[in-house]
Design an enzyme around this catalytic site. Sequence first.
Site, PDB file in Angstrom:
ATOM      1  N   ALA A 101      -3.119  -4.874  -9.695  1.00  0.00           N
ATOM      2  CA  ALA A 101      -3.923  -3.067  -9.667  1.00  0.00           C
ATOM      3  C   ALA A 101      -2.652  -2.752  -7.792  1.00  0.00           C
ATOM      4  O   ALA A 101      -3.022  -1.517  -7.701  1.00  0.00           O
ATOM      5  CB  ALA A 101      -5.885  -3.706  -9.232  1.00  0.00           C
ATOM      6  N   ARG A 159       7.045  -0.753  -2.108  1.00  0.00           N
ATOM      7  CA  ARG A 159       7.914  -1.657  -1.917  1.00  0.00           C
ATOM      8  C   ARG A 159       9.260  -0.826  -2.908  1.00  0.00           C
ATOM      9  O   ARG A 159      10.255  -1.254  -3.113  1.00  0.00           O
ATOM     10  CB  ARG A 159       8.211  -2.568  -1.080  1.00  0.00           C
ATOM     11  CG  ARG A 159       7.834  -2.873   0.172  1.00  0.00           C
ATOM     12  CD  ARG A 159       7.789  -4.014   0.638  1.00  0.00           C
ATOM     13  NE  ARG A 159       6.547  -5.172   0.245  1.00  0.00           N
ATOM     14  CZ  ARG A 159       6.361  -6.010   0.374  1.00  0.00           C
ATOM     15  NH1 ARG A 159       7.555  -6.975   0.938  1.00  0.00           N
ATOM     16  NH2 ARG A 159       5.437  -6.771   0.060  1.00  0.00           N
ATOM     17  N   LYS A 210       4.011  -1.376 -11.008  1.00  0.00           N
ATOM     18  CA  LYS A 210       4.238  -2.947 -10.256  1.00  0.00           C
ATOM     19  C   LYS A 210       4.478  -3.645 -12.020  1.00  0.00           C
ATOM     20  O   LYS A 210       5.952  -4.151 -12.202  1.00  0.00           O
ATOM     21  CB  LYS A 210       4.311  -3.687  -9.448  1.00  0.00           C
ATOM     22  CG  LYS A 210       5.396  -4.418  -9.449  1.00  0.00           C
ATOM     23  CD  LYS A 210       5.277  -5.589  -8.123  1.00  0.00           C
ATOM     24  CE  LYS A 210       3.570  -5.266  -6.975  1.00  0.00           C
ATOM     25  NZ  LYS A 210       3.876  -6.143  -6.085  1.00  0.00           N
ATOM     26  N   LEU A 246      -5.032 -10.495 -11.142  1.00  0.00           N
ATOM     27  CA  LEU A 246      -4.513  -9.392 -10.160  1.00  0.00           C
ATOM     28  C   LEU A 246      -3.672  -8.520 -10.521  1.00  0.00           C
ATOM     29  O   LEU A 246      -1.805  -8.756 -10.473  1.00  0.00           O
ATOM     30  CB  LEU A 246      -4.461  -9.445  -8.557  1.00  0.00           C
ATOM     31  CG  LEU A 246      -6.100 -11.296  -8.449  1.00  0.00           C
ATOM     32  CD1 LEU A 246      -6.138 -11.059  -6.834  1.00  0.00           C
ATOM     33  CD2 LEU A 246      -7.791 -10.310  -8.963  1.00  0.00           C
TER      34      LEU A 246
HETATM   35  C1  UD1 Z   1      -0.209 -12.066  -2.191  1.00  0.00           C
HETATM   36  C2  UD1 Z   1      -1.366 -12.445  -0.353  1.00  0.00           C
HETATM   37  C3  UD1 Z   1      -0.228 -13.448   0.423  1.00  0.00           C
HETATM   38  C4  UD1 Z   1       0.790 -14.798  -0.096  1.00  0.00           C
HETATM   39  C5  UD1 Z   1       1.359 -14.041  -1.387  1.00  0.00           C
HETATM   40  C6  UD1 Z   1       1.917 -14.420  -2.747  1.00  0.00           C
HETATM   41  C7  UD1 Z   1      -3.217 -12.009  -0.400  1.00  0.00           C
HETATM   42  C8  UD1 Z   1      -4.410 -11.188   1.279  1.00  0.00           C
HETATM   43  N1  UD1 Z   1      -2.308 -12.124   0.359  1.00  0.00           N
HETATM   44  O1  UD1 Z   1       0.559 -11.302  -0.302  1.00  0.00           O
HETATM   45  O2  UD1 Z   1      -1.359 -15.095   1.136  1.00  0.00           O
HETATM   46  O3  UD1 Z   1       1.322 -15.850   0.149  1.00  0.00           O
HETATM   47  O4  UD1 Z   1       0.244 -12.716  -2.405  1.00  0.00           O
HETATM   48  O5  UD1 Z   1       2.102 -13.228  -3.562  1.00  0.00           O
HETATM   49  O6  UD1 Z   1      -4.178 -12.364  -1.135  1.00  0.00           O
HETATM   50  N2  UD1 Z   1      -3.695  -6.415  -6.427  1.00  0.00           N
HETATM   51  C9  UD1 Z   1      -4.552  -5.724  -7.015  1.00  0.00           C
HETATM   52  N3  UD1 Z   1      -5.167  -5.156  -5.480  1.00  0.00           N
HETATM   53  C10 UD1 Z   1      -5.448  -4.221  -4.234  1.00  0.00           C
HETATM   54  C11 UD1 Z   1      -4.282  -5.238  -3.735  1.00  0.00           C
HETATM   55  C12 UD1 Z   1      -3.753  -6.323  -5.061  1.00  0.00           C
HETATM   56  O7  UD1 Z   1      -5.245  -5.967  -7.432  1.00  0.00           O
HETATM   57  O8  UD1 Z   1      -6.689  -4.264  -4.015  1.00  0.00           O
HETATM   58  C13 UD1 Z   1      -2.607  -7.211  -6.769  1.00  0.00           C
HETATM   59  C14 UD1 Z   1      -1.787  -7.078  -6.842  1.00  0.00           C
HETATM   60  O9  UD1 Z   1      -0.977  -6.306  -8.162  1.00  0.00           O
HETATM   61  C15 UD1 Z   1      -0.843  -8.135  -6.922  1.00  0.00           C
HETATM   62  C16 UD1 Z   1      -1.492  -9.517  -6.423  1.00  0.00           C
HETATM   63  O10 UD1 Z   1      -2.963  -9.078  -5.981  1.00  0.00           O
HETATM   64  O11 UD1 Z   1      -0.528  -8.779  -8.353  1.00  0.00           O
HETATM   65  C17 UD1 Z   1      -1.081  -9.583  -4.561  1.00  0.00           C
HETATM   66  O12 UD1 Z   1      -1.263  -8.679  -3.336  1.00  0.00           O
HETATM   67  P1  UD1 Z   1       0.261  -8.265  -3.687  1.00  0.00           P
HETATM   68  O13 UD1 Z   1      -0.354  -6.406  -2.498  1.00  0.00           O
HETATM   69  O14 UD1 Z   1       1.801  -7.555  -3.852  1.00  0.00           O
HETATM   70  O15 UD1 Z   1      -0.296  -9.375  -2.047  1.00  0.00           O
HETATM   71  P2  UD1 Z   1       0.767  -9.890  -1.190  1.00  0.00           P
HETATM   72  O16 UD1 Z   1       1.204  -9.221   0.119  1.00  0.00           O
HETATM   73  O17 UD1 Z   1       1.995  -9.676  -1.711  1.00  0.00           O
HETATM   74 CA    CA Z   2       3.202  -9.958  -3.478  1.00  0.00          CA
END
Ligand code: UD1
Ligand code: CA
Length: 452
Positions: free
Chosen positions: A10, A15, A22, A8
């Site tokens: 996207a 931040r 990122k 994942l």
């Molecule tokens: C997420 C987890 C959290 C965990 C943390 C660990 C969820 C809801 N929460 O939070 O429980 O402790 O990771 O690092 O999953 N991404 C997409 N599409 C989106 C949103 C995110 O591809 O619509 C990808 C981001 O690029 C990233 C990953 O998913 O690589 C995690 O997303 P991020 O927004 O960083 O989640 P956290 O808030 O860190």
């Molecule tokens: Ca994260």
Amino acid sequence: MPLEVIVLAAGLGKRMRSDTPKVLHRLAGRPLLAHVLEAARSLKARRTLVVYGHGGEAVRSAFNRAPVRWVEQAERLGTGHALAQALPQVAPGSDVLVLSGDVPLARAQTLRRLADAAGKGLAILTSERSEPTGYGRVVRDARGRVRRIVEEKDASAKERRIREWYCGFLAAKAKPLADWLAKVKRDNAQKEYYLTDVIGIAAAAGATVSAVKVSDPWEVAGVNSKGELAALEREWQRREAARLLESGVTLADPARLDVRGTLECGRDVSIDVNCVFEGRVALGDGVRIGPNCVLRNVSVAAGSEVHAFSQLEDAEVGSRCRIGPYARLRPGASLADEVHIGNFVEVKASRLGAGSKANHLSYIGDSEVGERVNIGAGTITCNYDGAQKHRTVIEDDCFIGSDATLVAPVRIARGSYIGAGSTISEDTPPGQLTVARAKQVSLPSWKPPRKR
Ligand code: UD1
Ligand code: CA
């Protein structure tokens, strides 16, 4: 069952406060996503799918040769939504490992452990720390079984005190994972589809949820801000320095060394402070690198010394050479043994034979220099006529006087001496002194001017 990895990647990475996606920010010289893909590759997965979105074209083009399948997430509706874009492309019978593109240091063996733990149920990667601020907390029942994950923004005060947190990686069979994912809703604090809701859904459906625990906090550290990126970079460099010390390299200060690639060292190598190594660098036995040097894609053979403030790129250095201080080797510089390149000498796309020296203030470009050649201070090979590059050949045992300009294409034959200050535009005969400068005259009748 074949393993398929879904990364994942996207997310917006708000931040980071940057226009660069990122996953393209660099850790130890390589994009974050490259680290994740490398760990995935060592699992020998059947396929790796990358969900991209924000700045998608930049991400794709940065990895245009990577053997991955790209899946676009056009709208960022959360991690659950991101996985839902990729999962339909995976065969229902496969094992699926879901990774986060912003958690770069997970070891392949940890990922393997996670994939193996899933069985017919679900496995999640977790870790513990006293205050896992910002992370999803792992909620267990009285018997210690994982029941669900609650995101910090949705957690109660009591849940926020849970020390165990979810590291962003999970594994399951594709079919049940898709079924659980289909049940995820957006009724939460962030109005997002949380992938983490899958854990509660699976547990409620009676599936076994195993937690694979990681004790090394760096292995599961995510990059959400420049501060976290810098902290991971320091940790990476600390480990690199420890590895080098362990292998017998002398480091003037392990905290002032940066390796952004692979650095291989022979025995008794010593490296002074503030050196940067990029790409593939190999240093032979007894090589000494002075302070503040930058070496990128370079090999330096045994016994050579690189003195302070030198920059070497895409170059080869033979054994017992002396480079610098303040030397610059540009791409295609190739030095045989016992060559000396001194201060403010630039060498580009040129080969210098054994024992040749250019000790001060010279430019040697597109040249073939033989053995035992001495190139005087200020010598310049004029390789460029404004349109084309031309070659200069200097055969063995030549002596080029100071401040000579050699206008290419030109050949200085074996044993030639070139008078200082000469401009040489025609080939010279071997073994003769060639001087090409105005003859010196003195005027005996000359009188100095007088003030009136
Ligand atoms: C997420 C987890 C959290 C965990 C943390 C660990 C969820 C809801 N929460 O939070 O429980 O402790 O990771 O690092 O999953 N991404 C997409 N599409 C989106 C949103 C995110 O591809 O619509 C990808 C981001 O690029 C990233 C990953 O998913 O690589 C995690 O997303 P991020 O927004 O960083 O989640 P956290 O808030 O860190
Ligand atoms: Ca994260």
